[in-house]
Design an enzyme around this catalytic site. Sequence first.
Site, PDB file in Angstrom:
ATOM      1  N   SER A  19       0.855  -1.188   0.000  1.00 48.56           N
ATOM      2  CA  SER A  19       0.000   0.000   0.000  1.00 48.56           C
ATOM      3  C   SER A  19       0.886   1.231   0.000  1.00 48.56           C
ATOM      4  CB  SER A  19      -0.883  -0.016   1.252  1.00 48.56           C
ATOM      5  OG  SER A  19      -1.142   1.303   1.683  1.00 48.56           O
ATOM      6  N   HIS A  44      -1.270  -1.294  -4.420  1.00 48.90           N
ATOM      7  CA  HIS A  44      -2.526  -0.835  -3.803  1.00 48.90           C
ATOM      8  C   HIS A  44      -2.392   0.656  -3.497  1.00 48.90           C
ATOM      9  CE1 HIS A  44      -6.120  -1.346  -1.156  1.00 48.90           C
ATOM     10  NE2 HIS A  44      -5.518  -0.452  -0.382  1.00 48.90           N
ATOM     11  N   ASP A  46      -4.109   4.122  -1.946  1.00 43.92           N
ATOM     12  CA  ASP A  46      -5.130   4.582  -1.012  1.00 43.92           C
ATOM     13  C   ASP A  46      -5.511   6.030  -1.283  1.00 43.92           C
ATOM     14  OD1 ASP A  46      -5.590   2.298   0.800  1.00 43.92           O
ATOM     15  OD2 ASP A  46      -3.445   2.496   1.158  1.00 43.92           O
ATOM     16  N   MET A  48      -7.846   9.072  -0.368  1.00 41.48           N
ATOM     17  CA  MET A  48      -8.701   9.561   0.733  1.00 41.48           C
ATOM     18  C   MET A  48      -9.031  11.032   0.503  1.00 41.48           C
ATOM     19  SD  MET A  48      -6.792   7.885   4.005  1.00 41.48           S
ATOM     20  CE  MET A  48      -5.909   6.324   3.911  1.00 41.48           C
ATOM     21  N   HIS A  77      -8.010   1.960  -3.999  1.00 36.49           N
ATOM     22  CA  HIS A  77      -8.949   1.883  -2.879  1.00 36.49           C
ATOM     23  C   HIS A  77      -9.503   3.284  -2.628  1.00 36.49           C
ATOM     24  CE1 HIS A  77      -9.322   0.855   1.750  1.00 36.49           C
ATOM     25  NE2 HIS A  77     -10.480   1.142   1.195  1.00 36.49           N
ATOM     26  N   MET A  79     -11.401   5.781  -0.726  1.00 38.74           N
ATOM     27  CA  MET A  79     -12.018   6.136   0.562  1.00 38.74           C
ATOM     28  C   MET A  79     -12.532   7.565   0.426  1.00 38.74           C
ATOM     29  SD  MET A  79      -9.171   4.272   2.931  1.00 38.74           S
ATOM     30  CE  MET A  79      -7.998   4.199   1.578  1.00 38.74           C
ATOM     31  N   MET A 148     -12.086  -4.818   5.411  1.00 37.78           N
ATOM     32  CA  MET A 148     -11.166  -3.979   6.182  1.00 37.78           C
ATOM     33  C   MET A 148     -10.938  -4.592   7.570  1.00 37.78           C
ATOM     34  SD  MET A 148     -10.243  -1.475   4.235  1.00 37.78           S
ATOM     35  CE  MET A 148      -9.353  -0.505   5.471  1.00 37.78           C
ATOM     36  N   ASP A 182      -7.217  -5.608   4.329  1.00 31.96           N
ATOM     37  CA  ASP A 182      -6.429  -4.375   4.381  1.00 31.96           C
ATOM     38  C   ASP A 182      -6.474  -3.800   5.794  1.00 31.96           C
ATOM     39  OD1 ASP A 182      -5.222  -1.924   3.916  1.00 31.96           O
ATOM     40  OD2 ASP A 182      -6.692  -1.237   2.441  1.00 31.96           O
TER      41      ASP A 182
HETATM   42  C1  DX5 Z   1      -5.981   2.225   5.578  1.00 27.63           C
HETATM   43  C2  DX5 Z   1      -5.501   1.886   4.185  1.00 27.63           C
HETATM   44  C3  DX5 Z   1      -4.471   0.831   4.150  1.00 27.63           C
HETATM   45  C4  DX5 Z   1      -3.214   1.143   4.901  1.00 27.63           C
HETATM   46  C5  DX5 Z   1      -2.681  -0.134   5.446  1.00 27.63           C
HETATM   47  O1  DX5 Z   1      -7.156   2.969   5.508  1.00 27.63           O
HETATM   48  O2  DX5 Z   1      -6.581   1.442   3.387  1.00 27.63           O
HETATM   49  O3  DX5 Z   1      -4.205   0.403   2.823  1.00 27.63           O
HETATM   50  O4  DX5 Z   1      -2.228   1.749   4.141  1.00 27.63           O
HETATM   51  O5  DX5 Z   1      -1.613   0.170   6.265  1.00 27.63           O
HETATM   52  P1  DX5 Z   1      -1.123  -0.819   7.411  1.00 27.63           P
HETATM   53  O6  DX5 Z   1      -0.646  -2.072   6.746  1.00 27.63           O
HETATM   54  O7  DX5 Z   1      -0.034  -0.063   8.077  1.00 27.63           O
HETATM   55  O8  DX5 Z   1      -2.304  -1.073   8.317  1.00 27.63           O
HETATM   56 ZN    ZN Z   2      -6.212   0.490   1.403  1.00 27.77          ZN
END
Ligand code: DX5
Ligand code: ZN
Length: 236
Positions: A19, A44, A46, A48, A77, A79, A148, A182
């Site tokens: 990620s 992956h 993220d 947000m 992903h 969010m 999650m 995740d």
């Molecule tokens: C959290 C993200 C994850 C995050 C995971 O909202 O979706 O992808 O980066 O990080 P770790 O492995 O540190 O929990």
């Molecule tokens: Zn993620």
Amino acid sequence: MARIALDVIRDAAPAVLPSLLLCDFGDLKGEVARLAEAGARVLHLDVMDGHFVPNLTYGMPIVEGLRRHTDMPLDVHLMISDPLAYAGPMVDAGADLLTFHVESVRNPSEIAAQIKQLGVGVGVALNPDTPLGSISECLPLVDMVLVMSVEAGFGGQKFNPVALEKLTTLRQQYPDLLLQIDGGIDASTIGPARAAGCDLFVVGSAIFRSGDYGQSMTDLTGAINAAGGKERMGQS
Ligand code: DX5
Ligand code: ZN
């Protein structure tokens, strides 16, 4: 391109997906090269929006930049509160698989169908407190479920084992559905996730805070293999 990438993702499973939340954004090209060298086959990302989750990361320009540096499938992903508004631009930027949160929309089946029409893979994600029943209606329309194991929003949180129950239930009911986990995945939690039937394991801190991506990928992959787990789609 993107639907082919979905096949690449399926073929890679079981797989660790780094990620890119805790990576060095000043050296994305170098990070991608180091991750590929360490054995990563899918990335992956993220995204947000500071609204659906109380954290703000990045959008299309970073996806586009990464796309220029790698042929690896990009698993995005989302969010964000309005996934449909950004689905098209994300596909244009090079995303191969778009996962939206069921908590962010009123009509998950409609969202899944519209994303799929863009020619990419579609996933639906649910947070630890969200029941499996919330995704049942849209399941026939999605390529992947992201379970999650932390509340979406931040890396480095503690693994919540409620995800294992959800994975076990989904795997029993849908033997061929692609399942992703995740949050809080490391060498100790990845084995139980594999044993529960998971295919794709998103990992942030256990790779990026380790100092040795190759060793981390080896340790994580070793723990997946040691856990065994159900083979999918007639693989042997
Ligand atoms: C959290 C993200 C994850 C995050 C995971 O909202 O979706 O992808 O980066 O990080 P770790 O492995 O540190 O929990
Ligand atoms: Zn993620």
